[in-house]
Write an enzyme that holds these catalytic residues in place. Structure first.
Site, PDB file in Angstrom:
ATOM      1  N   HIS A  22       0.853  -1.184   0.000  1.00  0.00           N
ATOM      2  CA  HIS A  22       0.000   0.000   0.000  1.00  0.00           C
ATOM      3  C   HIS A  22       0.889   1.234   0.000  1.00  0.00           C
ATOM      4  CE1 HIS A  22      -3.657  -2.261   0.617  1.00  0.00           C
ATOM      5  NE2 HIS A  22      -3.047  -2.949   1.561  1.00  0.00           N
ATOM      6  N   CYS A  34      -2.136   5.200  -4.559  1.00  0.00           N
ATOM      7  CA  CYS A  34      -2.801   3.901  -4.636  1.00  0.00           C
ATOM      8  C   CYS A  34      -3.845   3.895  -5.749  1.00  0.00           C
ATOM      9  CB  CYS A  34      -3.439   3.559  -3.294  1.00  0.00           C
ATOM     10  SG  CYS A  34      -4.206   1.934  -3.257  1.00  0.00           S
TER      11      CYS A  34
END
Length: 107
Positions: A22, A34
């Site tokens: 992430h 992201c």
């Protein structure tokens, strides 16, 4: 951090890509790194399937650290054009957000 690894064959064609992790560049739902990586990767897989008629083998897991792995991507010109567009897009994101994404090419 997002880690994107591209495996290349002896002719420098992309044979697999794996994206893990992430970005942690913002709160959940507002992380632009992201979102950009996800949009590029999913669009590439969809393009391979719908436009080039290649059926990549895809493994994904959003719950345990984030994973998208694609293989059997096609060695033809159109497949490689889409895959190199993904690679170049991720390299551009890495240039702007080096603390959030790392892109590597592996032989």
């Amino acid at each position: 951090m997002i880690r994107a690894h591209f495996t290349l064959d002896s002719n420098r064609r992309i044979t697999t890509f794996t994206i893990t992790g992430h970005a942690d560049a913002g709160p959940y739902g507002q992380d632009i790194v992201c979102a950009a990586v996800s949009a590029l990767a999913i669009s590439t897989v969809n393009g391979l399937e719908k436009l080039v008629k290649v059926a990549p083998q895809v493994e994904s897991d959003n719950q345990n650290g984030g994973l998208l792995k694609a293989s059997q991507l096609g060695a033809d010109h159109d497949s490689q054009l889409l895959l190199n567009t993904l690679l170049n897009g991720l390299l551009d994101i890495q240039e702007s957000y080096p603390d959030n994404i790392e892109v590597k090419m592996l032989n």
